[in-house]
Design a protein around this motif. Structure first.
Motif, PDB file in Angstrom:
ATOM      1  N   ARG A  33       0.666  -1.283  -0.075  1.00  0.00           N
ATOM      2  CA  ARG A  33      -0.118   0.026  -0.104  1.00  0.00           C
ATOM      3  C   ARG A  33       0.869   1.276   0.028  1.00  0.00           C
ATOM      4  NH1 ARG A  33      -5.324  -0.434   2.129  1.00  0.00           N
ATOM      5  NH2 ARG A  33      -5.459   1.871   2.267  1.00  0.00           N
ATOM      6  N   PHE A  76      -1.759   0.206  -6.020  1.00  0.00           N
ATOM      7  CA  PHE A  76      -2.178  -0.354  -4.636  1.00  0.00           C
ATOM      8  C   PHE A  76      -2.731   0.710  -3.504  1.00  0.00           C
ATOM      9  CE2 PHE A  76       1.227  -2.939  -6.755  1.00  0.00           C
ATOM     10  CZ  PHE A  76       0.354  -4.118  -7.069  1.00  0.00           C
ATOM     11  N   LEU A  77      -2.976   2.009  -3.863  1.00  0.00           N
ATOM     12  CA  LEU A  77      -2.935   2.928  -2.828  1.00  0.00           C
ATOM     13  C   LEU A  77      -4.385   2.593  -2.321  1.00  0.00           C
ATOM     14  CD1 LEU A  77      -1.343   6.089  -4.339  1.00  0.00           C
ATOM     15  CD2 LEU A  77      -0.690   4.573  -2.294  1.00  0.00           C
ATOM     16  N   THR A  78      -5.463   2.184  -3.321  1.00  0.00           N
ATOM     17  CA  THR A  78      -6.814   2.089  -2.985  1.00  0.00           C
ATOM     18  C   THR A  78      -7.055   0.432  -2.671  1.00  0.00           C
ATOM     19  OG1 THR A  78      -7.662   1.951  -5.196  1.00  0.00           O
ATOM     20  CG2 THR A  78      -7.360   4.295  -3.997  1.00  0.00           C
ATOM     21  N   ASP A  79      -6.200  -0.258  -2.556  1.00  0.00           N
ATOM     22  CA  ASP A  79      -6.381  -1.619  -2.614  1.00  0.00           C
ATOM     23  C   ASP A  79      -6.482  -2.028  -1.095  1.00  0.00           C
ATOM     24  OD1 ASP A  79      -6.735  -4.285  -2.721  1.00  0.00           O
ATOM     25  OD2 ASP A  79      -4.579  -4.877  -3.543  1.00  0.00           O
ATOM     26  N   HIS A  80      -7.991  -2.242  -0.448  1.00  0.00           N
ATOM     27  CA  HIS A  80      -7.998  -2.461   0.872  1.00  0.00           C
ATOM     28  C   HIS A  80      -7.859  -3.678   1.452  1.00  0.00           C
ATOM     29  CE1 HIS A  80     -10.002   1.560   1.259  1.00  0.00           C
ATOM     30  NE2 HIS A  80     -10.536   1.456   0.110  1.00  0.00           N
ATOM     31  N   HIS A 133      -1.807  -1.779   5.696  1.00  0.00           N
ATOM     32  CA  HIS A 133      -0.425  -1.019   5.634  1.00  0.00           C
ATOM     33  C   HIS A 133       0.800  -1.727   6.125  1.00  0.00           C
ATOM     34  CE1 HIS A 133      -2.496   2.702   4.347  1.00  0.00           C
ATOM     35  NE2 HIS A 133      -3.313   2.401   5.008  1.00  0.00           N
TER      36      HIS A 133
END
Length: 1137
Positions: free
Chosen positions: A489, A496-500, A504
């Protein structure tokens, strides 16, 4: 004709996935399910074996099955693990190719059982013999030991291997096993201190508490109650179908078979008990006056018992749990540990103690099972290691396990392609490049020395400053963020910033088997795997036999300030060594699959099996195998199987097999692009072509069966008609015979009746004549009888009258004789009475005269004088008799004349004592100084050996000669005599026992007052000269053998090669003289004589147990020594009757 079988006969589904058509994930699973439902748990992918765990016993591992697969072609029978084991063993034995068998799969898939089946099959088909069977038994019995210490119950498997094992089995040129070497990888030591819910600690803890005797538990300071120990989980302590007590007995027996001594076994159990005690140590919080928090032990009882087990001072270990010493080049600083740090130190010690004990067990087993010969060996390796792991929570352990599986997948693809290419080149088939996924990029992402994940983890662990899992993840995001197989993340890759699904504190790697999410928490600590130096030094100070070997870094004399290698670095190096080893061998693969998570038979879970098929890369394997030609077969079996499809090749083909196959394929009009001809095989590109040939063969077999049935039925009807015809002829012949016989019998019967009537009439006529003649003879006889009777009665009356007259005369004469005898008897009695009366009167008269004559000599004290006279005469007679019957002058003669009178009892005993003392004094006065010394030595021998050694009684009557070789007089030993300056107390020939084979070598043994010398018997050359102060003790057995061990002082110059194990025919004299020299010498300690049937002897760096057993007497009556293993010499002593 011999019936040939094939993999394609009676096939359920497809036995080889390479032939699966069409090849999809669904068809792959459906084929596995179909075979699993019919108890076919093995399936091939070329030479790879897929094994499904049936979770029950199947009748496919019997000795008959072993013989069925022995020396058979790999594809000749239905798929089986025995086929792969036989192929590997025959390649090793006949082609001199080293083999390795790689067994992979997740926990519960049956990897351990598969490795056992491979080893048991190889043990069954290799050679026989006492030594070979011993090696095989040791190799097989190493498994229970490693399973007890390295396996545990998990939610997936009741006997899950929590370590990776690689065993190299070494064979000689005949294919007989010589020994083996075991390597272990990544023991899950975190399980020692904490287990997930529903799982257990390692088996050995539960086996020890359940199966050990009460006496053993008392020695180990343990109780049977599992709840007493913090390191043991209670929710799954008891496992159905697992008998811990019986398994403990099995493990003890296996350790003895492998070669563990009793003291080693006890030492291992002491360390296991120490780990349990270590988990019970708890800490409490204390605050010092300066505000610094520190920890203290709550209850010191468990600490005390643990220290007693390990031989450590309690204060030393207590301080190591409370303080930590940090050393730099010139500085040393001590800091206190808080409660959390103390618990971490305790758990780190427990994990290190158990893991190092496990490594020592592997090393000790290797010492016992290693090959003894130094000749070149053939090697078969068996690798049983974790499969690819994808859990909900994946940490450092899953990361390194999956890295190892990436390396195994890489070498698998490389070796598979290389094997395919070599076969194509060997057969002259054009090689075409095969497209496949090369996972080298993933391996490089993990193991690259510059920017690989392991390298960055090591760099992060070693750098100064604050180091956390978050800083490690930041480093990964910085360096690996652009890598196509790395996801995070916080990486530079914005997708991948919005891949929940990606937290983190995690990163994700796209492995060949799929994506795996790793949580970085604990990566740094698990990679460091540090044990405080204070604890290492405390363990090194222990008096326990194993602790100095397990914690060598704790030696204060060898303090190393360099940081130890990390766990990741060590595992990477081990994997690299393993890969190099595997690349030198011919690989064989077994892929184990778990059909369900319930550990229940007859259940096939599609999703679970699909997941395993994916991460094992089985579909990729099939595609690689099918990229060129899907099927290949030698010309001879191909022609033998399909020759009925062509008239020109059926039933017999007279030419070469290749030409027959070419004629066959041309006649069937198979397209040329579907096959190619190699030098010895035909290669078929598409499975459809093979199935076309199989379908044509089945149709042809049905036609042939119909033809055979038709011919058989015609032959059967013809045969039945001929049989009926033959039967009718036989019946007619028998009837005619019967009719003629019946007619003949009637004629014969009539003739017999006529003859009988005629003979009857003649007989009756003759009878009448005989009866008349008999009556006449009877009348004459009766008349004669009456006449003779009358004459006899007249004669009888005459004889009776004559007898009566004679009897009357006899009676009268007898009466007259009796009267005369009675008269004579009365006369003799009267005469005797008169003579007796005269004698009595004369005796009375003589007595009266004597009394009158001697009355004047008697006085009042006459009785006393007569008594004294009688006593004097009795004493004189007693002493004269004693003088003539005295015993011999020997002091050991215990005979003495019998006492003649009761009143002489005291005198008799006192004279016996005085005589014995006088006899001993006379005997001592005749002693010379030499004879006195001999008797002193005999007395000393009695004190040492009487009632302790069976050999002693036979040595009592043998004089101590000392110099049996006459070394000063014998010219053969002149050179040896000149080298000895002192007086020789004993010179004899002894046998020096060789540790390697238990055989003896003759040596000359010389004993002086200062040292003993061993010299060669033939040349007289001195082999060893040992000062007597260096001899600390001598060990002998209690039996009638002549073996003894001279134990030397540790650290002395004489002890470089270890102790001496010798045998002598004059053992009692030799030991007595050695002991006597030690007693009389003022500058040395008294020699200790140890008498026991089992003692240890130091040979160089190893201690060997010498054990004495009694055996029935055989041809020879002497004791014999035989080597049982590296740590045991067994001396067989014949039973004495």
């Amino acid at each position: 004709m011999e019936v040939k079988t094939s993999l394609l006969d009676n096939m359920i589904g497809v036995g080889d996935m390479v032939l699966l058509e069409p090849l999809t994930a669904d068809s792959f699973l459906e084929n596995l399910r179909n075979r699993f439902d019919h108890n076919e748990i093995y399936t091939y992918i070329g030479s790879v074996v897929i094994s499904l765990n049936p979770y029950r016993s199947l009748p496919i591992y019997t000795p008959d099955k072993v013989e069925e697969y022995r020396n058979r072609n790999f594809y000749e029978l239905s798929p089986h693990i025995y086929a792969l084991a036989d192929e590997a063993y025959r390649s090793l034995r006949d082609q001199d190719k080293d083999q390795c068998i790689l067994i992979t799969g997740e926990s519960g898939a049956g990897k351990t059982e598969a490795s056992k089946l491979v080893m048991s099959y190889v043990a069954a088909v290799c050679g026989k013999g006492q030594e070979v069977n011993k090696v095989k038994e040791q190799l097989l019995q190493s498994n229970p030991v490693l399973e007890a210490f390295g396996n545990a119950k998990t939610v997936r498997n009741d006997n899950s291997s929590r370590f990776g094992k690689y065993m190299d089995i070494e064979f000689d040129f005949k294919g007989d096993p010589l020994g083996g070497v075991i390597s272990n990888y990544l023991l899950e030591k975190s399980r020692v201190v904490k287990q997930p819910r529903g799982e257990r600690n390692f088996h050995i803890f539960y086996q020890l508490l359940s199966g050990a005797s009460d006496e053993t538990l008392k020695k180990l300071k343990l109780e049977r109650d599992f709840s007493k120990y913090n390191y043991l989980s209670l929710d799954s302590a008891a496992v159905n179908g697992l008998d811990d007590a019986a398994n403990f007995r099995t493990v003890r027996n296996a350790m003895q078979i492998v070669g563990f001594m009793e003291d080693e076994l006890h030492s291992v159990l002491e360390l296991v008990a120490a780990v349990l005690k270590l988990g019970n140590i708890e800490f409490k919080h204390e605050s010092r006056c300066n505000g610094i928090d520190e920890s203290r032990i709550k209850d010191k009882n468990d600490l005390k018992e643990m220290c007693e087990l390990l031989g450590i001072e309690q204060s030393v270990l207590e301080r190591a749990f409370s303080y930590r010493t940090v050393e730099a080049k010139l500085e040393k600083m001590s800091t206190t540990l808080n409660v959390a740090q103390a618990y971490c130190a305790r758990d780190a010690l427990a994990k290190n103690l158990y893991s190092r004990l496990f490594s020592w067990l592997v090393t000790r087993i290797n010492e016992s099972i290693k090959a003894q010969t130094k000749a070149r060996h053939k090697v078969m390796g068996v690798l049983d290691i974790y499969g690819f792991e994808i859990f909900e929570d994946n940490s450092f352990e899953q990361f390194v396990i999956n890295y190892c599986n990436e390396k195994l997948q890489q070498i698998f693809i490389e070796l598979t392609l290389r094997e395919e290419q070599e076969e194509y080149v060997r057969e002259g088939i054009e090689w075409t490049n095969i497209e496949y996924f090369n996972n080298a990029i993933i391996c490089d992402l993990i193991e690259n020395n510059q920017n690989g994940i392991l390298a960055m983890l090591d760099e992060e662990c070693l750098r100064p400053g604050t180091v956390t899992d978050e800083t490690f993840l930041d480093k990964l995001n910085t360096i690996c963020g652009e890598h196509q197989h790395f996801e995070s993340r916080l990486s530079k890759n914005s997708k991948f910033l919005t891949d929940h699904s990606l937290p983190h504190n995690c990163f994700r790697i796209q492995h060949y088997a799929g994506k795996v999410l790793y949580r970085v928490e604990g990566f740094v600590d698990k990679n460091n795997d540090l044990l405080y130096r204070d604890l290492s030094q405390a363990m090194f100070k222990a008096n326990h036999n194993l602790m100095k070997q397990l914690f060598p870094e704790g030696n204060p004399a060898k303090v190393n300030l360099k940081r130890p290698p990390t766990a990741g670095f060590q595992f990477k190096a081990s994997v690299g060594t393993l890969m190099k080893n595997l690349q030198t061998k011919n690989p064989n693969y077994i892929r184990c699959i778990k059909p369900n998570d319930k550990k229940t038979p007859h259940i096939f879970t599609d999703s679970l099996v699909r997941h395993q098929v994916s991460y094992l890369g089985l579909m990729e394997n099939v595609r690689v195998r099918r990229a060129g030609y899907a099927f290949r077969q030698p010309y001879e079996p191909c022609l033998e199987r399909y020759k009925m499809l062509c008239r020109r090749t059926w039933p017999h083909w007279r030419g070469p097999a290749r030409e027959g196959v070419e004629v066959l394929m041309g006649d069937l009009q198979v397209p040329h692009e579907e096959f190619s001809y190699g030098r010895s095989k035909i290669f078929i590109r598409n499975p459809r072509t093979l199935f076309f040939l199989e379908e044509r063969r089945r149709q042809c077999l049905r036609d042939l069966a119909t033809l055979i049935q038709k011919i058989y039925r015609g032959w059967k009807c013809c045969s039945r008609f001929l049989l009926l015809k033959k039967s009718q002829v036989v019946v007619a012949a028998w009837y005619r015979r019967y009719a003629q016989q019946k007619k003949y019998q009637q004629i014969k019967s009539a003739t017999t009746v006529v003859q009988s009537y005629t003979r009857g009439w003649q007989a009756r006529k003759l009878l009448r004549e005989l009866k008349y003649q008999k009556k006449c003879e009877k009348a004459a006889t009766t008349i004669a009888a009456y006449w003779h009777g009358t004459q006899a009665r007249m004669e009888l009356r005459r004889l009776k009258q004559e007898v009566r007259n004679k009897h009357a005369v006899t009676v009268i004469w007898a009466y007259w004789q009796g009267t005369q005898a009675r008269r004579e008897l009365r006369r003799l009695k009267e005469e005797a009475r008169r003579r007796h009366a005269v004698a009595v009167i004369w005796a009375y008269w003589k007595g009266l005269k004597v009394r009158r004559e001697y009355r004047k000599f008697f006085r009042a004290n006459a009785g006393k004088k007569i008594y004294n006279f009688a006593i004097q005469r009795i004493a004189q007679k007693y002493f004269l008799g004693l003088k003539s019957s005295l015993p011999s002058m020997s002091p050991i003669d215990k005979s003495w004349p019998v006492r003649p009178y009761v009143f002489l009892d005291g005198v008799h005993s006192e004279l016996r004592r005085i005589f014995h003392l006088w006899r001993c004094k006379k005997y001592r006065s005749e002693f010379t100084s030499e004879k006195k010394a001999v008797f002193e030595e005999k007395l000393e021998a009695s004190e040492l050996f009487k009632d302790k050694k069976t050999l002693y009684p036979s040595s009592v009557n043998q004089p101590f000669k000392g110099d049996y070789l006459e070394i000063s007089k014998n010219p053969k030993y002149q050179k040896l005599s000149s080298t000895v300056d002192e007086k020789v107390l004993l010179a004899d020939v002894v046998n020096k026992i060789n540790r390697a084979n238990g055989k003896g070598t003759a040596r000359i043994f010389l004993l002086t007052k200062k040292n003993f010398i061993l010299a060669d018997q033939k040349t007289g050359q001195v082999k060893a000269s040992v000062p007597l102060p260096d001899v600390t003790s001598v060990s002998v057995s209690t039996q009638s053998d002549g073996f003894f061990a001279l134990k030397l002082r540790e650290g002395s110059a004489s002890a470089v090669k270890g102790d001496f194990l010798l045998s002598s025919e004059h053992l009692i004299e030799l030991i007595t003289k050695l002991h006597h020299v030690g007693v009389t010498a003022a500058d040395q300690e008294q020699l200790n004589v140890d008498i026991s049937d089992e003692f240890l002897v130091q040979f160089k760096q190893d201690k060997v147990c010498v054990k004495f057993i009694q055996t029935p007497p055989k041809n020879g009556n002497g004791a014999s020594c035989k080597r049982r293993n590296n740590r045991l010499l067994e001396v067989s002593v014949p039973l004495t009757v």
